[in-house]
Design an enzyme around this catalytic site. Structure first.
Site, short mmCIF file in Angstrom:
data_model
loop_
_atom_site.label_atom_id
_atom_site.label_comp_id
_atom_site.label_asym_id
_atom_site.label_seq_id
_atom_site.Cartn_x
_atom_site.Cartn_y
_atom_site.Cartn_z
N GLU A 133 1.01 -1.13 -0.08
CA GLU A 133 -0.14 -0.07 0.10
C GLU A 133 0.82 1.24 -0.22
OE1 GLU A 133 -3.24 0.53 2.92
OE2 GLU A 133 -3.49 2.57 1.92
N ASP B 92 9.84 7.47 0.00
CA ASP B 92 9.06 7.70 -1.32
C ASP B 92 8.87 6.33 -1.81
OD1 ASP B 92 8.35 8.35 -3.85
OD2 ASP B 92 9.51 10.19 -4.02
N ASP C 204 -2.74 11.83 -2.92
CA ASP C 204 -2.67 13.51 -2.85
C ASP C 204 -3.08 13.96 -4.20
OD1 ASP C 204 -1.61 14.36 -0.27
OD2 ASP C 204 0.17 13.18 -0.94
N LYS D 160 -4.58 22.04 -7.95
CA LYS D 160 -4.43 23.22 -8.56
C LYS D 160 -3.65 22.87 -9.68
CE LYS D 160 -4.15 26.19 -4.59
NZ LYS D 160 -3.57 26.82 -3.61
N THR E 41 -11.29 4.81 4.21
CA THR E 41 -10.08 5.37 4.81
C THR E 41 -10.42 6.88 5.16
OG1 THR E 41 -9.24 6.95 2.57
CG2 THR E 41 -8.59 4.43 3.02
N LYS E 42 -9.64 7.48 6.16
CA LYS E 42 -9.69 8.54 6.65
C LYS E 42 -9.89 9.93 5.65
CE LYS E 42 -6.74 12.11 9.28
NZ LYS E 42 -5.69 12.25 10.06
C1 LIG Z 1 -4.24 12.45 0.91
S1 LIG Z 1 -3.33 11.26 1.81
C2 LIG Z 1 -4.28 9.56 1.83
C3 LIG Z 1 -3.83 8.75 2.80
C4 LIG Z 1 -4.40 7.39 3.15
N1 LIG Z 1 -4.40 6.48 1.90
C5 LIG Z 1 -6.08 7.62 3.17
O1 LIG Z 1 -7.02 7.48 2.44
O2 LIG Z 1 -6.46 7.86 4.31
C6 LIG Z 1 -1.74 10.67 0.91
C7 LIG Z 1 -0.91 10.19 1.56
O3 LIG Z 1 0.01 9.77 0.60
C8 LIG Z 1 1.71 9.99 1.28
N2 LIG Z 1 2.28 9.97 0.02
C9 LIG Z 1 2.35 10.92 -1.20
N3 LIG Z 1 3.22 10.61 -2.01
C10 LIG Z 1 3.87 9.54 -1.65
C11 LIG Z 1 5.05 8.71 -1.97
N4 LIG Z 1 5.52 9.08 -3.06
N5 LIG Z 1 5.49 7.60 -1.28
C12 LIG Z 1 4.79 7.39 -0.26
N6 LIG Z 1 3.83 8.18 0.49
C13 LIG Z 1 3.53 9.09 -0.30
C14 LIG Z 1 1.42 11.29 1.81
O4 LIG Z 1 2.26 11.39 2.94
C15 LIG Z 1 -0.01 11.12 2.50
O5 LIG Z 1 0.02 10.53 3.74
#
Ligand SMILES: C[S@@+](CC[C@H](N)C(=O)[O-])C[C@H]1O[C@@H](n2cnc3c(N)ncnc32)[C@H](O)[C@@H]1O
EC number: 2.1.1.33
Length: 231
Positions: free
Chosen positions: A62, A114, A137, A141, A210-211
């Site tokens: 995940e 990452d 994310d 924008k 999810t949150k």
């Molecule tokens: C909008 S949040 C969604 C979190 C979770 N999946 C949820 O649905 O509640 C996106 C998450 O992806 C992580 N993230 C973004 N790019 C990433 C990457 N390249 N590698 C690991 N984590 C990443 C961010 O730190 C963030 O916690």
């Protein structure tokens, strides 16, 4: 070639996240210190799932698990499978570590890295049964859209790490990102869309809300699931 060109650093990758100093609770901090040796993995070391988990089982990654609630719930409901999570946000990682200990789970390990680098450098080709990207994310924008995780290069990379028949599953609550993912993933030669009409799928049972999904629903957003199999 001039010296300047020969010595130039490779172009810096545009990352899909910006590391912010988020608020971290004392228990999350404590978990990062004390539970990391049990659940954390080093992305610089060779990754051998059989050695880490002491067995050979279908392995799910995940990406961006946030606070890890869905990862912990999935791992608990599928004890015959193994799971790795990649996240860069320390409070979320701390939250997951607490959940793993509370639920007594031993089929999950965590990378603080990452996920693109993890896939490139640490996960062998064909090693994964599933890759999950839930509510990445949205970078909504226009000037930020280049940061979106799901791009043609990412799709090719992710597909190459799946075993034949392995599943790539993404979900988003941003329609515009859902449409972009559909175009990108349908355009990836080695991924086959599993929806009967070749578009969006029903939410598979293993994805618990999810949150970020719940936050989106409070804001009146829809949800789009995209499920593919590696050919
Ligand atoms: C909008 S949040 C969604 C979190 C979770 N999946 C949820 O649905 O509640 C996106 C998450 O992806 C992580 N993230 C973004 N790019 C990433 C990457 N390249 N590698 C690991 N984590 C990443 C961010 O730190 C963030 O916690």
């Amino acid at each position: 070639m001039t010296d300047t060109l020969m010595n130039a650093d490779p172009p810096r990758r545009i990352r899909s996240f910006v590391l912010r100093q988020g608020r971290i609770t004392a228990s999350q901090k404590n978990a990062l210190e004390n539970l990391w040796p049990r659940y954390g993995l080093d992305p610089a070391a060779a990754f051998d799932p059989a050695a880490v988990f002491g067995r050979r089982a279908p392995l799910t990654l995940e990406i961006g698990f946030g606070n890890g609630e869905s990862l912990a719930a999935m791992a608990q409901s599928l004890p015959a499978e193994d799971f790795i999570g990649a996240e860069v946000h320390p409070p979320g990682i701390g939250h997951l570590l607490i959940e793993l200990e509370r639920r007594g789970l031993d089929n999950v390990r965590v990378f603080r890295v990452d996920a693109v680098e993890l896939l490139e450098n640490c996960i062998p080709e064909g090693a994964l049964a599933r890759i999950l990207v839930f509510f990445p994310d949205p970078w909504h924008k226009q000037r930020h859209k280049k940061r979106r995780l799901v791009s043609p290069a990412f799709a090719r990379l992710a597909a190459s790490r799946l075993a034949p028949g392995g599943v790539f599953h993404a979900a988003t609550d941003w329609e515009d990102y859902a449409m972009q993912m559909l175009e990108v993933l349908n355009g990836c030669e080695t991924l086959v869309n599993q929806a009967p009409d070749g578009r969006f799928s029903e939410r598979p049972a293993y994805r618990t809300p999810t949150k970020f999904e719940q936050r989106g629903q409070r804001l009146g957003h829809g949800v789009w699931d995209l499920v593919y199999r590696r050919s």
